[in-house]
Design an enzyme around this catalytic site. Structure first.
Site, PDB file in Angstrom:
ATOM      1  N   ASP A  16      60.017  11.188 -95.951  1.00 37.36           N
ATOM      2  CA  ASP A  16      59.359  10.219 -95.069  1.00 37.36           C
ATOM      3  C   ASP A  16      59.856   8.807 -95.371  1.00 37.36           C
ATOM      4  O   ASP A  16      60.207   8.494 -96.515  1.00 37.36           O
ATOM      5  CB  ASP A  16      57.832  10.318 -95.300  1.00 37.36           C
ATOM      6  CG  ASP A  16      57.044   9.682 -94.170  1.00 37.36           C
ATOM      7  OD1 ASP A  16      57.650   9.261 -93.162  1.00 37.36           O
ATOM      8  OD2 ASP A  16      55.814   9.580 -94.300  1.00 37.36           O
ATOM      9  N   ASN A  64      57.007  16.610 -84.200  1.00 37.64           N
ATOM     10  CA  ASN A  64      58.017  15.559 -83.996  1.00 37.64           C
ATOM     11  C   ASN A  64      58.532  15.480 -82.558  1.00 37.64           C
ATOM     12  O   ASN A  64      59.145  14.484 -82.163  1.00 37.64           O
ATOM     13  CB  ASN A  64      59.210  15.722 -84.954  1.00 37.64           C
ATOM     14  CG  ASN A  64      58.915  15.284 -86.377  1.00 37.64           C
ATOM     15  OD1 ASN A  64      59.529  15.767 -87.327  1.00 37.64           O
ATOM     16  ND2 ASN A  64      57.965  14.353 -86.551  1.00 37.64           N
TER      17      ASN A  64
HETATM   18  C1  FPP Z   1      60.549  10.682 -91.539  1.00 34.25           C
HETATM   19  O1  FPP Z   1      60.879   9.339 -91.355  1.00 34.25           O
HETATM   20  C2  FPP Z   1      61.693  11.536 -91.358  1.00 34.25           C
HETATM   21  C3  FPP Z   1      61.860  12.401 -90.314  1.00 34.25           C
HETATM   22  C4  FPP Z   1      60.908  12.572 -89.208  1.00 34.25           C
HETATM   23  C5  FPP Z   1      63.044  13.225 -90.203  1.00 34.25           C
HETATM   24  C6  FPP Z   1      63.697  13.617 -91.492  1.00 34.25           C
HETATM   25  C7  FPP Z   1      65.084  13.869 -91.148  1.00 34.25           C
HETATM   26  C8  FPP Z   1      66.164  13.522 -91.866  1.00 34.25           C
HETATM   27  C9  FPP Z   1      66.148  12.969 -93.228  1.00 34.25           C
HETATM   28  C10 FPP Z   1      67.487  13.709 -91.249  1.00 34.25           C
HETATM   29  C11 FPP Z   1      67.774  15.074 -90.756  1.00 34.25           C
HETATM   30  C12 FPP Z   1      67.793  16.087 -91.830  1.00 34.25           C
HETATM   31  C13 FPP Z   1      68.782  16.962 -92.041  1.00 34.25           C
HETATM   32  C14 FPP Z   1      68.599  18.039 -93.077  1.00 34.25           C
HETATM   33  C15 FPP Z   1      70.047  16.915 -91.306  1.00 34.25           C
HETATM   34  P1  FPP Z   1      60.072   8.514 -90.272  1.00 34.25           P
HETATM   35  O2  FPP Z   1      60.966   8.350 -89.103  1.00 34.25           O
HETATM   36  O3  FPP Z   1      58.763   9.167 -89.998  1.00 34.25           O
HETATM   37  O4  FPP Z   1      59.885   7.168 -91.042  1.00 34.25           O
HETATM   38  P2  FPP Z   1      58.717   6.103 -90.863  1.00 34.25           P
HETATM   39  O5  FPP Z   1      57.447   6.825 -91.204  1.00 34.25           O
HETATM   40  O6  FPP Z   1      59.081   5.054 -91.854  1.00 34.25           O
HETATM   41  O7  FPP Z   1      58.802   5.644 -89.445  1.00 34.25           O
END
Ligand code: FPP
Length: 227
Positions: A16, A64
């Site tokens: 996250d 998501n």
């Molecule tokens: C949370 O950050 C992260 C996600 C919803 C996606 C996680 C995905 C990756 C790290 C990349 C894809 C993975 C692979 C294995 C290719 P957020 O966007 O919720 O952050 P925030 O809470 O700060 O807005």
């Protein structure tokens, strides 16, 4: 490894903070996700130096889809690129890919790439389990339905129908970015897992952070309800 305590075999991470990482740097959100993929890559490379037999990563939850189309597209494209670029490395490093979640309903080209990657990495000795279109409550409902078709529902029969069947029990669950909740991730599997919440944003999470988390784990006393 110098510590004497229990070694974590199965670690799961709620990655996250990509969005906040980008915001702090005045970059578009997609840059946070891109940097997040780099963090994944480095972590997978470091697995061979750890006790971890299975690393499970929450890459895309069934919730998501509610994000703006553009961001969903960015995440799917990153997934395509990641599989393409890193598959040879998985094979070379003996990493077996496993997917948890309703991944068969993703875009057909992604499903095809994943099927190919699963096949090509099937003999790997360490597992990278990626949660894609995953939600724990749906997983439990589906497992219960399947278990009921097979006979009486027991803890064992239900667990045998989860996406994680055959993986080592979950030892340690990490969430980055300072949020303290499970967000529908591995609810059944986390029953006895140790939890570690860190303020580090996912793109800044390094193999050294993981090493430290594993070190902390060996120093925790696990009772499994006993005393
Ligand atoms: C949370 O950050 C992260 C996600 C919803 C996606 C996680 C995905 C990756 C790290 C990349 C894809 C993975 C692979 C294995 C290719 P957020 O966007 O919720 O952050 P925030 O809470 O700060 O807005």
């Amino acid at each position: 490894m110098t510590s004497e305590g229990p070694q974590a075999r199965h670690v799961a991470i709620i990655m996250d903070g990509n969005g906040r990482w980008a915001k702090r740097k005045h970059l578009p959100r997609v840059m946070g996700h891109r940097k997040g993929v780099e963090a994944v890559r480095e972590l997978v490379r470091s697995l061979k130096d750890t006790s971890i037999e299975c690393l499970t990563l929450y890459a895309f939850s069934s919730e998501n889809w509610k994000r703006p189309d553009e961001e969903v597209d960015d995440l799917m494209n990153l997934m395509r690129k990641f599989i393409k670029s890193d598959l040879p490395e998985f094979i070379a490093n003996d990493v077996r890919l496993h997917i948890i979640g309703d991944w068969q309903s993703l875009a057909p080209d992604i499903v095809e790439m994943l099927e190919d990657a699963l096949e090509q990495t099937a003999s790997g000795s360490r597992t990278l389990a990626v949660a894609l279109n995953y939600g724990a409550q749906a997983e439990i409902v589906q497992a219960a339905q399947r278990a009921a078709e097979q006979g009486p529902i027991t803890e064992d029969s239900l667990a045998a129908n989860l996406y994680t069947a055959g993986l080592p029990p979950l030892d340690l669950l990490i969430r980055t970015s300072g949020e303290v909740r499970l967000s529908n991730f591995l609810l059944w599997q986390a029953a006895y897992a140790e939890m570690l919440f860190t303020d580090v944003l996912w793109p800044d999470f390094t193999p050294e952070h993981l090493r430290q988390a594993l070190e902390d784990f060996t120093n925790r006393e696990r009772r499994f309800g006993g005393r």
